[in-house]
Design an enzyme around this catalytic site. Structure first.
Site, PDB file in Angstrom:
ATOM      1  N   TYR A  52       9.094  12.395 -12.290  1.00  0.00           N
ATOM      2  CA  TYR A  52       8.868  13.395 -13.492  1.00  0.00           C
ATOM      3  C   TYR A  52      10.229  13.996 -13.964  1.00  0.00           C
ATOM      4  CZ  TYR A  52       6.729  15.386 -17.771  1.00  0.00           C
ATOM      5  OH  TYR A  52       5.777  15.472 -18.676  1.00  0.00           O
ATOM      6  N   HIS A  96       6.586  -4.801  12.281  1.00  0.00           N
ATOM      7  CA  HIS A  96       5.475  -3.293  12.281  1.00  0.00           C
ATOM      8  C   HIS A  96       5.146  -2.753  14.078  1.00  0.00           C
ATOM      9  CE1 HIS A  96       3.044  -0.306  10.663  1.00  0.00           C
ATOM     10  NE2 HIS A  96       3.341  -0.216   9.583  1.00  0.00           N
ATOM     11  N   HIS A 146       0.967  -1.600  -0.058  1.00  0.00           N
ATOM     12  CA  HIS A 146      -0.404   0.148   0.399  1.00  0.00           C
ATOM     13  C   HIS A 146       0.601   1.570  -0.397  1.00  0.00           C
ATOM     14  CE1 HIS A 146       0.974  -0.191   4.142  1.00  0.00           C
ATOM     15  NE2 HIS A 146      -0.074   0.818   4.387  1.00  0.00           N
ATOM     16  N   GLU A 160      10.767   6.234  -4.691  1.00  0.00           N
ATOM     17  CA  GLU A 160      12.347   7.228  -5.878  1.00  0.00           C
ATOM     18  C   GLU A 160      13.953   7.493  -5.894  1.00  0.00           C
ATOM     19  OE1 GLU A 160      11.275  11.697  -4.841  1.00  0.00           O
ATOM     20  OE2 GLU A 160      13.534  11.788  -5.475  1.00  0.00           O
ATOM     21  N   HIS A 176       1.116   4.338   2.072  1.00  0.00           N
ATOM     22  CA  HIS A 176       2.645   4.623   2.641  1.00  0.00           C
ATOM     23  C   HIS A 176       3.798   4.999   2.980  1.00  0.00           C
ATOM     24  CE1 HIS A 176      -1.621   4.445   5.741  1.00  0.00           C
ATOM     25  NE2 HIS A 176      -1.748   6.069   5.032  1.00  0.00           N
ATOM     26  N   HIS A 212      -7.589  -1.159   5.961  1.00  0.00           N
ATOM     27  CA  HIS A 212      -6.672  -1.005   7.129  1.00  0.00           C
ATOM     28  C   HIS A 212      -7.245   0.375   7.125  1.00  0.00           C
ATOM     29  CE1 HIS A 212      -2.540   0.992   8.138  1.00  0.00           C
ATOM     30  NE2 HIS A 212      -3.141   1.537   6.713  1.00  0.00           N
ATOM     31  N   ASP A 258      -0.414  -3.780   6.492  1.00  0.00           N
ATOM     32  CA  ASP A 258      -0.921  -3.053   7.744  1.00  0.00           C
ATOM     33  C   ASP A 258      -2.420  -2.851   7.181  1.00  0.00           C
ATOM     34  OD1 ASP A 258       1.485  -1.718   7.937  1.00  0.00           O
ATOM     35  OD2 ASP A 258       0.960   0.377   7.367  1.00  0.00           O
ATOM     36  N   ASP A 261       5.954   4.711   4.700  1.00  0.00           N
ATOM     37  CA  ASP A 261       7.107   3.792   5.379  1.00  0.00           C
ATOM     38  C   ASP A 261       6.708   1.822   4.272  1.00  0.00           C
ATOM     39  OD1 ASP A 261       4.011   3.888   6.054  1.00  0.00           O
ATOM     40  OD2 ASP A 261       4.747   1.884   7.723  1.00  0.00           O
ATOM     41  N   HIS A 262       5.826   2.308   4.190  1.00  0.00           N
ATOM     42  CA  HIS A 262       6.131   1.240   2.681  1.00  0.00           C
ATOM     43  C   HIS A 262       6.434   1.480   0.891  1.00  0.00           C
ATOM     44  CE1 HIS A 262       3.909  -1.108   5.721  1.00  0.00           C
ATOM     45  NE2 HIS A 262       3.242   0.104   6.461  1.00  0.00           N
TER      46      HIS A 262
HETATM   47  O1  LIG Z   1      -6.504   7.421  10.432  1.00  0.00           O
HETATM   48  C1  LIG Z   1      -4.880   7.664  10.612  1.00  0.00           C
HETATM   49  C2  LIG Z   1      -3.936   7.126   9.874  1.00  0.00           C
HETATM   50  C3  LIG Z   1      -2.869   7.786  10.166  1.00  0.00           C
HETATM   51  N1  LIG Z   1      -2.618   7.295  10.592  1.00  0.00           N
HETATM   52  C4  LIG Z   1      -0.928   7.214  11.648  1.00  0.00           C
HETATM   53  O2  LIG Z   1      -0.091   7.778  10.168  1.00  0.00           O
HETATM   54  C5  LIG Z   1       0.959   5.492  10.124  1.00  0.00           C
HETATM   55  C6  LIG Z   1       0.731   5.897   8.594  1.00  0.00           C
HETATM   56  O3  LIG Z   1       1.602   4.163   8.734  1.00  0.00           O
HETATM   57  P1  LIG Z   1       1.129   3.334   9.515  1.00  0.00           P
HETATM   58  O4  LIG Z   1      -0.028   2.899   8.302  1.00  0.00           O
HETATM   59  O5  LIG Z   1       2.010   2.408   9.033  1.00  0.00           O
HETATM   60  O6  LIG Z   1       0.423   3.884  10.286  1.00  0.00           O
HETATM   61  C7  LIG Z   1      -0.148   4.644  10.490  1.00  0.00           C
HETATM   62  C8  LIG Z   1      -0.612   5.552  11.755  1.00  0.00           C
HETATM   63  O7  LIG Z   1       0.435   5.294  12.589  1.00  0.00           O
HETATM   64  C9  LIG Z   1      -3.415   6.743  11.978  1.00  0.00           C
HETATM   65  O8  LIG Z   1      -3.347   6.775  13.310  1.00  0.00           O
HETATM   66  N2  LIG Z   1      -4.593   7.190  12.213  1.00  0.00           N
HETATM   67 ZN   LIG Z   2       2.907   0.577   7.916  1.00  0.00          ZN
HETATM   68 ZN   LIG Z   3      -0.406   1.515   6.401  1.00  0.00          ZN
END
Ligand SMILES: O=c1ccn([C@@H]2O[C@@H]3COP(=O)(O)O[C@H]3[C@H]2O)c(=O)[nH]1
Ligand SMILES: [Zn+2]
Ligand SMILES: [Zn+2]
Length: 245
Positions: free
Chosen positions: A107, A219, A61, A71, A63, A145, A165, A65-66
């Site tokens: 780009y 995680h 997905h 880039e 985010h 998620h 996630d 951290d993934h």
């Molecule tokens: O509705 C939300 C959206 C995001 N977050 C935080 O942002 C982080 C994004 O990466 P992740 O998916 O590993 O973990 C998520 C959470 O720590 C949250 O707590 N609630």
């Molecule tokens: Zn994550």
């Molecule tokens: Zn995530």
């Protein structure tokens, strides 16, 4: 078939100790990177590996951290190694990944105008296993998620569940173990608080002990050590250790 796995990191999105939850999965002559977050370039460097040792990348997905390291991966492959490696992902992720995540940095007119200019984009089916190499089979499972944000967990080699996630889905875990011969579950885990977008340790502890004994936690947050003796039969996955699952 056994699965050789090494976590580049096992930390939560905002961990400072454990790097992003990204993995390397190995076949004899093939290395697949599962997710490529902001910390992936440093994590690879610490393992003494170069980008050139990566044969394909798979994204669960979008985010950071993934996907935050993509880039650099794209630039390194394009400029330095003149290679275009496969980018495996569920088809609905491709548009957002380019438009919302990568286009701003990558780009360049007539040089990099789409994801296909830097990767061989290979959409994976959802719910059907696909062979990525002789020893690595991946089935995408759409898991919950964040509302409106697609996220896909992995069922590897018809035996190993690798959660993206996701919020707690006991039904899926039961079904995989009882109906689909799943013997290993690598599960994301939020150690404290309510699991609004993740699965909490207390939710996983509510599963039957037999099922818990198949679970490795990943995680996780920086205070993981405080929970060493509070996870029942579940173990913490460790970054950099090579597992034969
Ligand atoms: O509705 C939300 C959206 C995001 N977050 C935080 O942002 C982080 C994004 O990466 P992740 O998916 O590993 O973990 C998520 C959470 O720590 C949250 O707590 N609630
Ligand atoms: Zn994550
Ligand atoms: Zn995530």
């Amino acid at each position: 078939m056994t699965l050789k796995l090494q976590m580049l990191g096992t930390g939560s999105a905002f961990s400072r100790k454990y790097f992003n939850n990204n993995a390397l999965i190995f076949d004899e002559n093939f290395t697949l990177m599962v997710d490529c977050g902001v910390t992936a370039p440093t994590a690879l460097h610490q393992l003494g590996r170069s980008w050139d040792s990566i044969d394909a990348v798979l994204i669960t997905h979008t985010h950071a951290d993934h996907v935050g390291g993509l880039e650099e991966l794209a630039f390194q492959m394009k400029m330095r190694y003149q290679r275009k490696i496969p980018l495996y992902l569920a088809e609905p992720l491709a548009g957002p990944l380019w438009e919302h995540t990568l286009k701003g940095g990558l780009y360049q007119e007539k040089y990099i105008e789409s994801l296909e200019d830097v990767f061989t984009v290979i959409p994976l089916p959802v719910g059907t296993p696909a062979d990525l190499s002789p020893g690595i089979t991946v089935e995408l499972i759409h898991t919950r998620h964040i509302p409106g944000r697609d996220s896909y967990s992995l069922y590897l080699n018809g035996r190993v569940f690798y959660s993206a996630d996701m919020t707690f889905d006991p039904q899926l875990l039961h079904q995989l173990v009882t109906e689909r011969r799943c013997d290993t579950i690598l599960h994301e885990c939020q150690l404290e608080g309510e699991g609004q977008v993740h699965t909490t340790l207390s939710e996983l502890l509510s599963l039957p002990e037999e099922l818990q004994s198949n679970i490795h936690l990943m995680h996780y947050a920086d205070n993981m050590e405080q929970f060493r003796n509070s996870t029942g039969p579940m173990k913490f996955l460790e970054q950099h250790r090579v597992y034969e699952l």
